[in-house]
Motif scaffolding. Structure first.
Motif, short mmCIF file in Angstrom:
data_model
loop_
_atom_site.label_atom_id
_atom_site.label_comp_id
_atom_site.label_asym_id
_atom_site.label_seq_id
_atom_site.Cartn_x
_atom_site.Cartn_y
_atom_site.Cartn_z
N MET A 227 9.71 49.05 -12.33
CA MET A 227 10.53 49.16 -11.12
C MET A 227 9.60 49.44 -9.95
O MET A 227 8.75 50.32 -10.01
N LYS A 228 9.75 48.66 -8.90
CA LYS A 228 8.98 48.87 -7.68
C LYS A 228 9.93 49.34 -6.59
O LYS A 228 11.08 48.95 -6.54
N GLN A 229 9.40 50.17 -5.72
CA GLN A 229 10.19 50.60 -4.58
C GLN A 229 10.08 49.52 -3.52
O GLN A 229 8.99 49.13 -3.12
N SER A 230 11.20 49.00 -3.10
CA SER A 230 11.18 47.93 -2.11
C SER A 230 11.67 48.45 -0.77
O SER A 230 12.27 49.52 -0.67
N ALA A 231 11.42 47.66 0.24
CA ALA A 231 11.87 48.01 1.59
C ALA A 231 13.38 47.89 1.65
O ALA A 231 13.98 47.10 0.93
N PRO A 232 14.02 48.65 2.50
CA PRO A 232 15.47 48.52 2.64
C PRO A 232 15.83 47.10 3.05
O PRO A 232 15.07 46.43 3.73
N ASN B 75 10.01 43.08 5.20
CA ASN B 75 8.66 43.48 4.84
C ASN B 75 7.73 43.18 6.00
O ASN B 75 7.77 42.11 6.58
N GLU B 76 6.87 44.12 6.35
CA GLU B 76 5.99 43.96 7.51
C GLU B 76 5.03 42.78 7.33
O GLU B 76 4.78 42.03 8.27
N THR B 77 4.55 42.59 6.12
CA THR B 77 3.63 41.47 5.87
C THR B 77 4.34 40.14 6.09
O THR B 77 3.79 39.24 6.72
N GLU B 78 5.56 40.01 5.59
CA GLU B 78 6.31 38.78 5.79
C GLU B 78 6.58 38.53 7.27
O GLU B 78 6.48 37.39 7.74
N THR B 79 6.89 39.58 7.99
CA THR B 79 7.14 39.45 9.42
C THR B 79 5.89 38.97 10.15
O THR B 79 5.95 38.07 10.99
N LEU C 190 5.18 35.33 9.32
CA LEU C 190 6.10 34.46 10.05
C LEU C 190 5.67 34.35 11.52
O LEU C 190 5.63 33.25 12.09
N GLU C 191 5.33 35.48 12.12
CA GLU C 191 4.88 35.46 13.51
C GLU C 191 3.58 34.66 13.65
O GLU C 191 3.43 33.87 14.59
N ASN C 192 2.68 34.81 12.69
CA ASN C 192 1.42 34.07 12.70
C ASN C 192 1.69 32.57 12.64
O ASN C 192 1.10 31.80 13.39
N GLN C 193 2.60 32.15 11.76
CA GLN C 193 2.92 30.74 11.63
C GLN C 193 3.55 30.20 12.92
O GLN C 193 3.22 29.11 13.37
N MET C 194 4.45 30.99 13.52
CA MET C 194 5.08 30.56 14.77
C MET C 194 4.04 30.42 15.88
O MET C 194 4.09 29.47 16.67
N LEU C 195 3.09 31.34 15.93
CA LEU C 195 2.03 31.27 16.94
C LEU C 195 1.12 30.06 16.71
O LEU C 195 0.71 29.41 17.67
N ARG C 196 0.84 29.75 15.45
CA ARG C 196 0.04 28.57 15.15
C ARG C 196 0.75 27.30 15.60
O ARG C 196 0.13 26.40 16.16
#
Length: 132
Positions: free
Chosen positions: A62-67, A72-76, A79-85
């Motif tokens: 069991m892993k503790q996940s974000a609410p 998730n900050e990494t996913e965000t 996504l922002e990096n891809q949009m900027l590219r």
């Protein structure tokens, strides 16, 4: 083995639309088969897009996940990096388009300018019709 556009998108972690746009813009090369599906060589794909590191399957712990309401900050950031590219890519295309327009205008033959030279006579002498 060649990738389809969908497989290529999964391999590099971008959307299928990003892959097809890169193909259409000539950033990566590929060919279409008889059914209209893209065939993309993996070396050509990874020349432009880095491969996504796949994590090995985790043990059943069991892993503790974000609410759920907070992504998730990494996913965000990814996504922002891809949009900027994508925005940078579009800005570069726009820059290149304006550069081509400027080149065409600089190579165009100059238009004849109207002759604005004055005879050298002053206002009053021209008005009164006096010769120099």
């Amino acid at each position: 083995m060649k990738y389809t556009a969908g497989q290529a998108a999964k391999a590099v972690g971008v959307s299928k639309a990003t892959i097809t746009r890169a193909l259409q813009n000539g950033k990566i090369s590929g060919s279409k088969d008889d059914s209209g599906a893209w065939n993309i060589d993996p070396a050509e794909l990874h020349r432009v897009f880095p491969a996504v590191a796949h994590e090995p399957p985790a043990p059943h712990t069991m892993k503790q996940s974000a609410p759920p309401d907070k992504p998730n900050e990494t996913e965000t950031l990814e996504l922002e990096n891809q949009m900027l590219r994508e925005a940078l890519s579009e800005a570069r295309q726009e820059r290149d388009r304006w550069h081509q327009i400027a080149e065409r205008l600089s190579l165009a033959p100059p238009t004849a300018a109207p002759n604005l030279s004055v005879s050298g006579r002053g206002f009053w002498s021209r008005l009164l019709g006096k010769a120099n």
